[in-house]
Scaffold this motif. Structure first.
Motif, PDB file in Angstrom:
ATOM      1  N   GLY A 292       0.818  -1.217   0.000  1.00 43.16           N
ATOM      2  CA  GLY A 292       0.000   0.000   0.000  1.00 43.16           C
ATOM      3  C   GLY A 292       0.851   1.266   0.000  1.00 43.16           C
ATOM      4  N   THR A 293       0.183   2.387  -0.276  1.00 47.10           N
ATOM      5  CA  THR A 293       0.838   3.683  -0.172  1.00 47.10           C
ATOM      6  C   THR A 293       1.078   4.004   1.303  1.00 47.10           C
ATOM      7  N   ILE A 294       0.214   3.446   2.150  1.00 45.09           N
ATOM      8  CA  ILE A 294       0.291   3.708   3.583  1.00 45.09           C
ATOM      9  C   ILE A 294      -0.380   2.531   4.286  1.00 45.09           C
ATOM     10  N   ARG A 295      -0.052   2.335   5.556  1.00 41.51           N
ATOM     11  CA  ARG A 295      -0.634   1.209   6.282  1.00 41.51           C
ATOM     12  C   ARG A 295      -1.725   1.661   7.247  1.00 41.51           C
ATOM     13  N   GLY A 296      -2.652   0.763   7.513  1.00 39.85           N
ATOM     14  CA  GLY A 296      -3.687   1.040   8.499  1.00 39.85           C
ATOM     15  C   GLY A 296      -4.105  -0.250   9.164  1.00 39.85           C
ATOM     16  N   ARG A 297      -5.086  -0.144  10.071  1.00 36.31           N
ATOM     17  CA  ARG A 297      -5.565  -1.335  10.759  1.00 36.31           C
ATOM     18  C   ARG A 297      -7.091  -1.343  10.759  1.00 36.31           C
ATOM     19  N   VAL A 298      -7.671  -2.515  10.471  1.00 32.34           N
ATOM     20  CA  VAL A 298      -9.129  -2.638  10.451  1.00 32.34           C
ATOM     21  C   VAL A 298      -9.645  -2.528  11.880  1.00 32.34           C
ATOM     22  N   THR A 299     -10.558  -1.572  12.111  1.00 28.66           N
ATOM     23  CA  THR A 299     -11.034  -1.364  13.486  1.00 28.66           C
ATOM     24  C   THR A 299     -12.520  -1.680  13.645  1.00 28.66           C
ATOM     25  N   HIS A 300     -13.199  -1.944  12.514  1.00 34.23           N
ATOM     26  CA  HIS A 300     -14.632  -2.206  12.613  1.00 34.23           C
ATOM     27  C   HIS A 300     -15.071  -2.924  11.350  1.00 34.23           C
ATOM     28  N   LEU A 301     -16.028  -3.844  11.466  1.00 33.92           N
ATOM     29  CA  LEU A 301     -16.448  -4.619  10.293  1.00 33.92           C
ATOM     30  C   LEU A 301     -17.934  -4.935  10.398  1.00 33.92           C
ATOM     31  N   ILE A 302     -18.667  -4.654   9.330  1.00 36.34           N
ATOM     32  CA  ILE A 302     -20.089  -5.045   9.263  1.00 36.34           C
ATOM     33  C   ILE A 302     -20.335  -5.699   7.912  1.00 36.34           C
ATOM     34  N   PHE A 303     -21.127  -6.776   7.900  1.00 32.17           N
ATOM     35  CA  PHE A 303     -21.526  -7.396   6.636  1.00 32.17           C
ATOM     36  C   PHE A 303     -22.791  -6.710   6.155  1.00 32.17           C
ATOM     37  N   LYS A 304     -22.772  -6.186   4.920  1.00 32.50           N
ATOM     38  CA  LYS A 304     -23.902  -5.391   4.415  1.00 32.50           C
ATOM     39  C   LYS A 304     -24.690  -6.097   3.318  1.00 32.50           C
ATOM     40  N   GLY A 305     -24.440  -7.387   3.108  1.00 27.00           N
ATOM     41  CA  GLY A 305     -25.156  -8.075   2.037  1.00 27.00           C
ATOM     42  C   GLY A 305     -24.327  -8.120   0.773  1.00 27.00           C
ATOM     43  N   VAL A 306     -24.256  -6.980   0.084  1.00 25.88           N
ATOM     44  CA  VAL A 306     -23.478  -6.950  -1.173  1.00 25.88           C
ATOM     45  C   VAL A 306     -21.978  -6.836  -0.880  1.00 25.88           C
ATOM     46  N   HIS A 307     -21.642  -6.130   0.191  1.00 25.05           N
ATOM     47  CA  HIS A 307     -20.226  -5.907   0.476  1.00 25.05           C
ATOM     48  C   HIS A 307     -19.994  -5.867   1.989  1.00 25.05           C
ATOM     49  N   TYR A 308     -18.734  -5.832   2.370  1.00 24.37           N
ATOM     50  CA  TYR A 308     -18.392  -5.592   3.767  1.00 24.37           C
ATOM     51  C   TYR A 308     -18.115  -4.100   3.934  1.00 24.37           C
ATOM     52  N   GLU A 309     -18.586  -3.579   5.052  1.00 22.48           N
ATOM     53  CA  GLU A 309     -18.242  -2.195   5.375  1.00 22.48           C
ATOM     54  C   GLU A 309     -17.223  -2.249   6.497  1.00 22.48           C
ATOM     55  N   MET A 310     -16.067  -1.630   6.230  1.00 21.80           N
ATOM     56  CA  MET A 310     -15.008  -1.670   7.229  1.00 21.80           C
ATOM     57  C   MET A 310     -14.578  -0.267   7.609  1.00 21.80           C
ATOM     58  N   GLU A 311     -14.130  -0.148   8.848  1.00 20.18           N
ATOM     59  CA  GLU A 311     -13.483   1.093   9.251  1.00 20.18           C
ATOM     60  C   GLU A 311     -12.007   0.760   9.399  1.00 20.18           C
ATOM     61  N   VAL A 312     -11.173   1.544   8.743  1.00 21.56           N
ATOM     62  CA  VAL A 312      -9.736   1.304   8.809  1.00 21.56           C
ATOM     63  C   VAL A 312      -9.090   2.556   9.387  1.00 21.56           C
TER      64      VAL A 312
END
Ligand code: ADP
Ligand code: MG
Length: 360
Positions: A292-312
């Protein structure tokens, strides 16, 4: 061939109410014949006021409204070839469906045989064939709104105004009616001016969208324009989910966000200029940390049906990410964004001046 004739033009329209409140200010708009145009904005931004001035229920405090090139600014509503469908069906409860729809035609002294034909045709258009003798109270909300639409189109207006016409319906009925209204628009070939505060509805239905905030036009364009190229942070925030970040335009095609430099495609913002940067959640690619151009960490995850919604979380910033791939909470990820998917916008002028003042 593209139709380029303007049916309605609003020129510097302003509406200040008696209490001194300005609900619409210096509003300019050209609507082409046959277009499906939508006013989109939060509650209170002046959508209904603008529509009421087009219909003739309100007179502008300043500016001019042209219909087919002629001023109608002060023409009474019944003299305009314009009909309105409101959110509340406002049918006459004591009349049957036929009389509700025939009301306007009777007032114009249309011959009975013609009325019967026209009402029948209007009922076919809204898919309520044979409902002439039913009483209003036997109809569902959706059916009542269809009658309200039939009652407006039976007058063969040049322009149909629709003020949140599906607002009182449940979600499933609303989705169905959106498609039906689109079909009616194609079939009738007349101009529709539609009002909604629902961005998804506006994106689904419109040829063109006018985004409004606090009585002012923020942007006008096709649904694709508005979604992909929001002109300011208000539009970006109002249309769909987005990440709006403070950035510094280092030079042409290079912007610093989240503490790292990202390649982009925008030019002409100057050097080391503070900007707003919009990145849609679906445009952030999560990759291996080292890629990546920069690194992050996944802090939240929800399954939305079509896709996953994540907070990074990246350097203390929280990014919203949509992806069909799952990255579990706690995982370290790399962030990659295609240069095309980074949208640079000037900061609002007031903030610009503040920034300049701080620099000096
Ligand atoms: P929208 O349809 O976008 O929700 P409106 O056009 O109904 O917004 O209203 C815009 C603003 O004008 C709101 O702040 C509303 O309170 C105000 N407003 C509407 N009608 C009047 C009126 N008759 N007198 C004073 N203010 C009004
Ligand atoms: Mg309204």
């Amino acid at each position: 061939m593209e139709n380029t004739k303007n049916i309605i033009e609003l020129k510097h329209i302003t509406k200040t109410y008696e209490d001194g409140f300005t609900a619409v200010s210096d509003f300019n708009l050209e609507v082409k014949q046959g277009e499906f145009i939508t006013f989109l904005g939060p509650s209170g931004c002046g959508k209904t006021t603008t529509l009421r001035m087009i219909a003739g229920f309100d007179i502008p405090s300043g500016g001019e409204i042209l219909l087919n090139g002629k001023s109608i600014t002060e023409l009474p509503p019944n003299k305009r070839p314009i009909n309105t469908v409101f959110q509340r069906y406002a049918l006459f409860p004591h009349m049957n469906i036929f009389d509700n729809i025939a009301f306007g035609l009777k007032q114009k002294n249309t011959p009975k045989s013609k009325i019967v034909k026209k009402v029948k045709k209007a009922l076919e258009l809204v898919d309520l064939e044979g409902f002439e003798n039913r009483s209003v109270s036997t109809l569902s909300g959706g059916q009542q709104q269809r009658v309200a639409i039939a009652r407006a189109v039976v007058n063969e207006p040049q322009i149909l105004l629709l003020d949140e016409p599906l607002g009182a319906l449940d979600l499933k009925m609303r989705k169905e009616m959106q498609l039906e209204l689109k079909a009616m628009h194609r079939e009738l070939g007349i101009t529709f001016i539609y009002v909604t505060h629902d961005q998804e509805e506006a994106l689904t239905m419109s040829d063109k969208i006018v985004v409004m905030s606090e009585g002012k036009m923020q942007q006008i364009g096709t649904p694709e324009d508005i979604y992909n190229e929001p002109q300011n942070a208000f539009v970006a925030d109002f249309i769909g989910d987005s990440n709006i970040l403070d950035g510094i335009m280092i030079e042409d095609r290079l912007v610093e966000i989240l503490g790292a430099k990202f390649e982009c495609v925008d030019v002409g913002f100057g050097k080391n200029k503070p900007v707003d940067v919009v990145i849609r959640p679906e445009d952030i690619d999560l990759v291996k940390p080292e890629e990546g151009t920069i690194r992050g960490r996944v802090t939240h995850l929800i399954f939305k049906g079509v896709h996953y919604e994540m907070e990074v979380t990246v350097n203390g910033f929280e990014l919203l990410v949509h992806s069909t791939d799952l990255f579990p909470v706690g995982q370290e990820v790399g962030i990659h964004v295609d240069p095309f998917d980074i949208q640079i916008m000037n900061k609002p002028e007031s903030e610009d001046e503040e920034a300049a003042a701080i620099e000096e």
